[in-house]
Design a protein around this motif. Sequence first.
Motif, PDB file in Angstrom:
ATOM      1  N   ASN A 221     136.619  93.790  56.153  1.00  0.00           N
ATOM      2  CA  ASN A 221     135.436  94.420  55.564  1.00  0.00           C
ATOM      3  C   ASN A 221     135.757  95.612  54.676  1.00  0.00           C
ATOM      4  O   ASN A 221     134.876  96.389  54.355  1.00  0.00           O
ATOM      5  CB  ASN A 221     134.486  94.872  56.681  1.00  0.00           C
ATOM      6  CG  ASN A 221     133.950  93.688  57.463  1.00  0.00           C
ATOM      7  OD1 ASN A 221     133.663  92.647  56.899  1.00  0.00           O
ATOM      8  ND2 ASN A 221     133.827  93.859  58.772  1.00  0.00           N
ATOM      9  N   SER A 546     123.397  90.510  47.821  1.00  0.00           N
ATOM     10  CA  SER A 546     122.997  91.212  49.049  1.00  0.00           C
ATOM     11  C   SER A 546     121.798  90.552  49.713  1.00  0.00           C
ATOM     12  O   SER A 546     121.778  90.337  50.929  1.00  0.00           O
ATOM     13  CB  SER A 546     122.697  92.681  48.735  1.00  0.00           C
ATOM     14  OG  SER A 546     123.840  93.336  48.234  1.00  0.00           O
ATOM     15  N   HIS A 550     121.821  88.541  53.277  1.00  0.00           N
ATOM     16  CA  HIS A 550     120.922  89.045  54.315  1.00  0.00           C
ATOM     17  C   HIS A 550     120.034  87.920  54.872  1.00  0.00           C
ATOM     18  O   HIS A 550     119.786  87.849  56.084  1.00  0.00           O
ATOM     19  CB  HIS A 550     120.063  90.167  53.737  1.00  0.00           C
ATOM     20  CG  HIS A 550     119.014  90.672  54.679  1.00  0.00           C
ATOM     21  ND1 HIS A 550     119.310  91.324  55.849  1.00  0.00           N
ATOM     22  CD2 HIS A 550     117.656  90.596  54.621  1.00  0.00           C
ATOM     23  CE1 HIS A 550     118.195  91.639  56.487  1.00  0.00           C
ATOM     24  NE2 HIS A 550     117.173  91.209  55.757  1.00  0.00           N
ATOM     25  N   CYS A 553     122.197  85.601  57.097  1.00  0.00           N
ATOM     26  CA  CYS A 553     122.587  86.212  58.384  1.00  0.00           C
ATOM     27  C   CYS A 553     121.418  86.289  59.352  1.00  0.00           C
ATOM     28  O   CYS A 553     121.643  86.469  60.561  1.00  0.00           O
ATOM     29  CB  CYS A 553     123.164  87.605  58.128  1.00  0.00           C
ATOM     30  SG  CYS A 553     124.764  87.571  57.299  1.00  0.00           S
ATOM     31  N   SER A 555     119.082  88.532  60.071  1.00  0.00           N
ATOM     32  CA  SER A 555     118.987  89.768  60.860  1.00  0.00           C
ATOM     33  C   SER A 555     118.022  90.710  60.176  1.00  0.00           C
ATOM     34  O   SER A 555     117.845  90.662  58.947  1.00  0.00           O
ATOM     35  CB  SER A 555     120.355  90.437  61.010  1.00  0.00           C
ATOM     36  OG  SER A 555     120.861  90.801  59.738  1.00  0.00           O
ATOM     37  N   VAL A 557     118.383  93.959  60.069  1.00  0.00           N
ATOM     38  CA  VAL A 557     119.139  95.028  59.425  1.00  0.00           C
ATOM     39  C   VAL A 557     119.844  94.457  58.193  1.00  0.00           C
ATOM     40  O   VAL A 557     120.414  93.360  58.241  1.00  0.00           O
ATOM     41  CB  VAL A 557     120.176  95.634  60.393  1.00  0.00           C
ATOM     42  CG1 VAL A 557     120.931  96.779  59.731  1.00  0.00           C
ATOM     43  CG2 VAL A 557     119.474  96.100  61.658  1.00  0.00           C
ATOM     44  N   LEU A 558     119.799  95.217  57.066  1.00  0.00           N
ATOM     45  CA  LEU A 558     120.441  94.766  55.840  1.00  0.00           C
ATOM     46  C   LEU A 558     121.952  94.702  56.042  1.00  0.00           C
ATOM     47  O   LEU A 558     122.592  95.700  56.386  1.00  0.00           O
ATOM     48  CB  LEU A 558     120.101  95.714  54.681  1.00  0.00           C
ATOM     49  CG  LEU A 558     120.583  95.278  53.292  1.00  0.00           C
ATOM     50  CD1 LEU A 558     119.936  93.960  52.892  1.00  0.00           C
ATOM     51  CD2 LEU A 558     120.297  96.354  52.262  1.00  0.00           C
ATOM     52  N   THR A 559     122.514  93.534  55.878  1.00  0.00           N
ATOM     53  CA  THR A 559     123.928  93.304  56.148  1.00  0.00           C
ATOM     54  C   THR A 559     124.725  93.390  54.853  1.00  0.00           C
ATOM     55  O   THR A 559     124.350  92.790  53.847  1.00  0.00           O
ATOM     56  CB  THR A 559     124.132  91.926  56.788  1.00  0.00           C
ATOM     57  OG1 THR A 559     123.285  91.812  57.919  1.00  0.00           O
ATOM     58  CG2 THR A 559     125.576  91.742  57.194  1.00  0.00           C
ATOM     59  N   GLY A 560     125.842  94.128  54.902  1.00  0.00           N
ATOM     60  CA  GLY A 560     126.730  94.160  53.756  1.00  0.00           C
ATOM     61  C   GLY A 560     127.551  92.888  53.658  1.00  0.00           C
ATOM     62  O   GLY A 560     127.690  92.140  54.631  1.00  0.00           O
ATOM     63  N   PHE A 561     128.114  92.636  52.518  1.00  0.00           N
ATOM     64  CA  PHE A 561     128.899  91.418  52.321  1.00  0.00           C
ATOM     65  C   PHE A 561     130.270  91.782  51.769  1.00  0.00           C
ATOM     66  O   PHE A 561     130.498  92.889  51.264  1.00  0.00           O
ATOM     67  CB  PHE A 561     128.177  90.457  51.366  1.00  0.00           C
ATOM     68  CG  PHE A 561     128.091  90.943  49.950  1.00  0.00           C
ATOM     69  CD1 PHE A 561     129.052  90.591  49.006  1.00  0.00           C
ATOM     70  CD2 PHE A 561     127.044  91.758  49.542  1.00  0.00           C
ATOM     71  CE1 PHE A 561     128.978  91.038  47.706  1.00  0.00           C
ATOM     72  CE2 PHE A 561     126.954  92.209  48.241  1.00  0.00           C
ATOM     73  CZ  PHE A 561     127.922  91.849  47.322  1.00  0.00           C
ATOM     74  N   ASP A 591     129.752  85.095  58.743  1.00  0.00           N
ATOM     75  CA  ASP A 591     128.508  84.734  58.054  1.00  0.00           C
ATOM     76  C   ASP A 591     128.251  85.590  56.821  1.00  0.00           C
ATOM     77  O   ASP A 591     127.643  85.120  55.858  1.00  0.00           O
ATOM     78  CB  ASP A 591     127.322  84.863  59.021  1.00  0.00           C
ATOM     79  CG  ASP A 591     127.353  83.798  60.100  1.00  0.00           C
ATOM     80  OD1 ASP A 591     128.066  82.790  59.906  1.00  0.00           O
ATOM     81  OD2 ASP A 591     126.673  83.972  61.130  1.00  0.00           O
ATOM     82  N   ASN A 592     128.679  86.845  56.846  1.00  0.00           N
ATOM     83  CA  ASN A 592     128.344  87.759  55.746  1.00  0.00           C
ATOM     84  C   ASN A 592     129.417  87.835  54.678  1.00  0.00           C
ATOM     85  O   ASN A 592     129.525  88.828  53.962  1.00  0.00           O
ATOM     86  CB  ASN A 592     128.104  89.166  56.299  1.00  0.00           C
ATOM     87  CG  ASN A 592     129.348  89.745  56.945  1.00  0.00           C
ATOM     88  OD1 ASN A 592     130.185  89.016  57.456  1.00  0.00           O
ATOM     89  ND2 ASN A 592     129.464  91.067  56.923  1.00  0.00           N
TER      90      ASN A 592
END
Length: 759
Positions: A221, A546, A550, A553, A555, A557-561, A591-592
């Motif tokens: 990451n 983004s 999101h 995923c 979720s 919560v906003l997920t970073g990639f 997944d992200n």
Amino acid sequence: MTETGTDDAVQVLQIQLPQSVTVSTFVAARIKEVEAMRKSIKQSTSVKMAFQKLPQHMRRRAMAHEVKRLPRRLREIHANQMKKSGLPPKSKRPSRKYRRRPYNLLNDYARRRRRVKWLNTHIWHAKRFFMVEKWGYKLPHHPCDKSFRACYRAATQHCLLQDISYNRVVEISGNYSFLVSKLNKLTASAVGLSFGAKCFSEGKKYGRVILFKPGNNDPINRKPIGQVDFVWKNCSDIVASLWIFIHPAFYLELLNVFISLFELHVLNMEVDNDDVNKDSVYAGLEGVVLKELEFEISRLRLTGPLSVAVIQNAFKLVDFENVGNLPSWCNNYKIDMLSKQNQLFKDLSSDHILPPNVVFSVVVHDPRMNMPKKRTKSLPRSLKIADIESYHQNISFSPLWDSEVRQYVKENQVSNAQINEMRSELLVPGTDLNVPGEMIPVMLWKSGTKVGRCSSWDVIVPSSWAQHFFISFNMWGGRAGGLRETESLAFEESRGDILYPDSLAGEKEEWYQSDVVKQKFFSLPPNKRTNYIKFGMVSPLTFRWSLLVHEWCESDVLTGFFVLRDKKILHSVQEFLLNKSKAAEWTPIPDNCLVAVQVLPNKKGQCSKFAEICLPIEADLKNEPVERYYKDPNMKKRNDMRRSHKLLLKRLMKRRKRAKKAGKPVIKTDTALLETYKTKMRNLWLPEPEIIRHSCTRQVMGFVKQGGFCYSIGKSKGLGYVVGASLNLLAKMGFRNKILFRNTNSRQYRLASIEVLMD
């Protein structure tokens, strides 16, 4: 009369001609006759005007009143005729000539280079290329002639020439172990080799590595900065030097990382701000010194099978055994080593015997002394039996590393005016000059050879000599290309982005490309624009990574990639996608993440930029689906806004006319009102997307970043990214590498196959 003619013929036949004639004596005896004949030709007694003496194909309409339209030999005659006719010639100050005097011209160039930087070959390119402003430079984009296919042919069959000096260079010097320990904090072992790899430490080969921001121990990451090229000079424990070639899109970002990593501070703060051609010098921990070499090093790239032939013809290698006066800098270097390097390059018949990423060094004479009179195609030399082991030795030793040598060859450079004056004094015009010219150290990089890729050479030269070498390569058969050709070659070779979508520089580049496409879209009249809303395209001109990640995923919560770069994982994904066995097992991936893929249509269909990569269903494998039409709720709003806006503009125009007629002050148009209308109208045409994955009847997996017809495979293809979660779902559904893609201006889905891109 018949008898007289017969007698004359008999007398002529009885004359005895000499067996030989001396040309010089014969011409000297009749020199007066020749001069009289030439004078009579020039001074015609006819009443014709000067321009009427020209043949029909050379006459122009403006010749009667514009003397510069005539050839130089007839201008004086035309001026005398105009005086005799009572019409004196127009006396006008040569304004363009006055403006372009050398003093004013150089000052003007210096002024224009303050806003955007120029390459050393800018003047040559500006006359022949479409120029664009990018990354703080004025760069050539593509030639003015129709040469897209010609440039591809040059790269695959001949030689394509490019100036890539916009890749800026920094030199880092210090203790080798300390430098490696610090620089390894910016690399990841799962991605590839690092700065401390043994194959790069001796300087025999140049390396290519992806740099990440420090401070994050997670190798997956980590936020990337970009990909750089590097080469070592000397790797002893006492002192070592490293050149790093950095793309200008993330140069400042990486420079700030180096400053914080080595705790650097500027040394040459007293440099005058008006001196734009001055490189900065920094000093830091453990005696580390960082120099910017933007104005000292230039990099030219030659791509194609004839690159070696072009370079060998353009280079006039120095023969150290027979050369007379050696320059002063040669006393500090081993002449036998330099001579051996020149001999090895002279004996090189093919670049296939060279190891990949090899670094070569030679010393050559001034390329202008070895330039052909017209463009000449360079042909490869006859094959010879070469000693391959000789090319595996350390042949990268080069005086080009020394700043004093670079300064010497810059100060002792002979100007073009002096060379032209030497050529004008030749007894036989057009012959070669016997003067060898200045000696210049040059460094050569040979790219790694892979199947389906064009071999290329990078020529590293002092910046002051870049234009001379570039013109010499062009005259010896290299076809010049620009940024478009760089993108085209990367597309043909299926190379991924240098500016990754998860990096700051890549994000800026994607927004820049989106703005360019949007500007072109809104420059069209409304009835010529594609209504993407009716096609179900919620993000037709923008890459919304983004939002898409999101949604996959799932979720709150906003997920970073991040872009997946682990080579082991990428190889396992590729083997599963291409393996037709049902027993193959799928290893789940994050997944992200975004996976770089290549899209190849199975049947027909053109894959274009911004196309959607979608997840198929079972029925799509037999019949390609068609997306349904969608209603456009903004159409009525746009029509009402356009109608009311036109009425408003008419009222304002009538108000201005009445005020002008009555002598009252004219009220200026409210620009804020116009900007507000423009913004609202554009948002109605391209509204901000709220969902992407389920925006149409097929789930969106990703986007195509670059697409079109590929000459190397003879059909269309696309390069893009898909979300890791979508690949996990694709593997569970059992479709292997079968996907769908749909262009932004079409409702038709096309069946295609995907492959993972691995550099």
